[in-house]
Design a protein around this motif. Structure first.
Motif, PDB file in Angstrom:
ATOM      1  N   ASN A 125       0.816  -1.224   0.000  1.00 37.63           N
ATOM      2  CA  ASN A 125       0.000   0.000   0.000  1.00 37.63           C
ATOM      3  C   ASN A 125       0.848   1.271   0.000  1.00 37.63           C
ATOM      4  O   ASN A 125       0.557   2.227   0.715  1.00 37.63           O
ATOM      5  CB  ASN A 125      -0.952   0.022   1.202  1.00 37.63           C
ATOM      6  N   SER A 126       1.906   1.280  -0.782  1.00 36.65           N
ATOM      7  CA  SER A 126       2.799   2.430  -0.829  1.00 36.65           C
ATOM      8  C   SER A 126       3.487   2.496  -2.183  1.00 36.65           C
ATOM      9  O   SER A 126       3.585   1.501  -2.895  1.00 36.65           O
ATOM     10  CB  SER A 126       3.848   2.305   0.275  1.00 36.65           C
ATOM     11  N   LEU A 127       3.956   3.685  -2.525  1.00 30.18           N
ATOM     12  CA  LEU A 127       4.766   3.834  -3.727  1.00 30.18           C
ATOM     13  C   LEU A 127       6.254   3.758  -3.407  1.00 30.18           C
ATOM     14  O   LEU A 127       7.086   3.829  -4.299  1.00 30.18           O
ATOM     15  CB  LEU A 127       4.444   5.157  -4.417  1.00 30.18           C
ATOM     16  N   ASP A 128       6.579   3.637  -2.123  1.00 29.38           N
ATOM     17  CA  ASP A 128       7.974   3.466  -1.715  1.00 29.38           C
ATOM     18  C   ASP A 128       8.429   2.058  -2.067  1.00 29.38           C
ATOM     19  O   ASP A 128       7.651   1.107  -2.020  1.00 29.38           O
ATOM     20  CB  ASP A 128       8.132   3.676  -0.207  1.00 29.38           C
ATOM     21  N   THR A 129       9.702   1.937  -2.402  1.00 30.64           N
ATOM     22  CA  THR A 129      10.255   0.625  -2.725  1.00 30.64           C
ATOM     23  C   THR A 129      11.353   0.268  -1.741  1.00 30.64           C
ATOM     24  O   THR A 129      11.927   1.131  -1.082  1.00 30.64           O
ATOM     25  CB  THR A 129      10.844   0.597  -4.154  1.00 30.64           C
ATOM     26  N   THR A 130      11.623  -1.005  -1.658  1.00 31.10           N
ATOM     27  CA  THR A 130      12.734  -1.493  -0.866  1.00 31.10           C
ATOM     28  C   THR A 130      13.515  -2.484  -1.725  1.00 31.10           C
ATOM     29  O   THR A 130      12.935  -3.205  -2.532  1.00 31.10           O
ATOM     30  CB  THR A 130      12.257  -2.165   0.438  1.00 31.10           C
ATOM     31  N   GLN A 131      14.822  -2.478  -1.572  1.00 28.67           N
ATOM     32  CA  GLN A 131      15.664  -3.351  -2.375  1.00 28.67           C
ATOM     33  C   GLN A 131      15.679  -4.760  -1.778  1.00 28.67           C
ATOM     34  O   GLN A 131      15.743  -4.923  -0.566  1.00 28.67           O
ATOM     35  CB  GLN A 131      17.092  -2.805  -2.431  1.00 28.67           C
ATOM     36  N   GLU A 132      15.580  -5.753  -2.636  1.00 26.26           N
ATOM     37  CA  GLU A 132      15.624  -7.151  -2.219  1.00 26.26           C
ATOM     38  C   GLU A 132      16.706  -7.848  -3.022  1.00 26.26           C
ATOM     39  O   GLU A 132      16.842  -7.619  -4.223  1.00 26.26           O
ATOM     40  CB  GLU A 132      14.286  -7.846  -2.483  1.00 26.26           C
ATOM     41  N   LEU A 133      17.474  -8.689  -2.365  1.00 32.46           N
ATOM     42  CA  LEU A 133      18.509  -9.467  -3.033  1.00 32.46           C
ATOM     43  C   LEU A 133      18.178 -10.943  -2.848  1.00 32.46           C
ATOM     44  O   LEU A 133      17.867 -11.390  -1.737  1.00 32.46           O
ATOM     45  CB  LEU A 133      19.873  -9.162  -2.430  1.00 32.46           C
ATOM     46  N   PHE A 134      18.226 -11.685  -3.946  1.00 27.41           N
ATOM     47  CA  PHE A 134      17.979 -13.124  -3.918  1.00 27.41           C
ATOM     48  C   PHE A 134      19.195 -13.845  -4.472  1.00 27.41           C
ATOM     49  O   PHE A 134      19.649 -13.528  -5.573  1.00 27.41           O
ATOM     50  CB  PHE A 134      16.766 -13.495  -4.783  1.00 27.41           C
ATOM     51  N   VAL A 135      19.719 -14.794  -3.733  1.00 25.91           N
ATOM     52  CA  VAL A 135      20.726 -15.700  -4.267  1.00 25.91           C
ATOM     53  C   VAL A 135      19.938 -16.883  -4.822  1.00 25.91           C
ATOM     54  O   VAL A 135      19.217 -17.555  -4.090  1.00 25.91           O
ATOM     55  CB  VAL A 135      21.723 -16.149  -3.182  1.00 25.91           C
ATOM     56  N   VAL A 136      20.057 -17.104  -6.129  1.00 29.00           N
ATOM     57  CA  VAL A 136      19.233 -18.088  -6.825  1.00 29.00           C
ATOM     58  C   VAL A 136      20.047 -19.348  -7.102  1.00 29.00           C
ATOM     59  O   VAL A 136      21.159 -19.279  -7.636  1.00 29.00           O
ATOM     60  CB  VAL A 136      18.693 -17.495  -8.152  1.00 29.00           C
ATOM     61  N   GLU A 137      19.473 -20.489  -6.722  1.00 31.14           N
ATOM     62  CA  GLU A 137      20.124 -21.770  -7.005  1.00 31.14           C
ATOM     63  C   GLU A 137      19.927 -22.139  -8.469  1.00 31.14           C
ATOM     64  O   GLU A 137      19.077 -21.585  -9.158  1.00 31.14           O
ATOM     65  CB  GLU A 137      19.524 -22.876  -6.122  1.00 31.14           C
ATOM     66  N   ARG A 138      20.680 -23.115  -8.941  1.00 31.01           N
ATOM     67  CA  ARG A 138      20.577 -23.585 -10.328  1.00 31.01           C
ATOM     68  C   ARG A 138      19.195 -24.162 -10.632  1.00 31.01           C
ATOM     69  O   ARG A 138      18.771 -24.182 -11.780  1.00 31.01           O
ATOM     70  CB  ARG A 138      21.665 -24.611 -10.624  1.00 31.01           C
TER      71      ARG A 138
END
Length: 197
Positions: A125-138
């Motif tokens: 419910n906002s226009l603010d963003t937050t950074q997310e980092l994902f380490v992705v497996e094969r």
């Protein structure tokens, strides 16, 4: 040993062998400012509960009940503080060892890592963003996640470099629903289902 500190709570790297470069392990910790931002609301919620006990319970009975309530609240706060202080992620070229808030330890071998994905997610419910980092497996599954609310950007910047994998940055911010539709395997089990359906 090199020690860096700041709002991220610090990260350190040290060679594990004497002589030569050895194995460099980076220990990343969540933002230390979280203790204030989470601890103050908990204290603000505990005080009215104790005040209501004084008002509702006869004064002769209030002391044991208040003492029990205060002991429970302090125990919960202490356990949460210990979990928060112990939470960290150790990253090296061989993989990641994560000690979670609840004490669980998970490991991801570097040979299983396909890459790192960084996206900007809109907050609810906002226009603010937050950074997310994902380490992705094969396999396409999310093996390790860093949320911008808990980790700062300089700490996130170290992950792909230390693991020696490519980093992909999402071009546009997206909602949780869009990420769920595009790649649900990156999300926690409770985020994979929408409550609106």
């Amino acid at each position: 040993m090199e020690l860096r500190s700041g709002d991220a709570g610090g990260s350190s790297s040290a060679a594990a062998a004497v002589g030569g470069e050895g194995l460099r392990v980076f220990t990343l910790r969540p933002r230390r400012s979280l203790a204030r931002s989470i601890g103050l609301p908990i204290a603000a919620l505990a005080i009215p509960v104790l005040a209501a006990e004084i008002w509702l319970i006869d004064s002769s009975e209030a002391l044991p009940v208040m003492a029990a309530t205060a002991a429970v609240v302090l125990s919960v706060v202490f356990v949460a503080w210990v979990g928060y202080r112990r939470a960290n992620a150790s990253i090296s070229r061989y993989g990641i060892v994560e000690r979670g808030f609840f004490g669980g330890v998970s490991t991801v071998a570097a040979r299983d890592v396909a890459g790192v994905l960084r996206v900007q997610l809109y907050r609810t419910n906002s226009l603010d963003t937050t950074q997310e980092l994902f380490v992705v497996e094969r396999t396409g599954r999310g093996a390790f996640r860093m949320r911008g609310r808990f980790w700062d950007e300089p700490t996130m910047n170290q992950v792909a470099e230390v693991l020696g994998v490519d980093e992909t940055v999402g071009a546009e911010p997206m909602t949780l629903a869009e990420l769920r539709e595009a790649n649900p395997r990156l999300l926690y089990w409770f985020e994979r289902r929408s409550l609106t359906r």
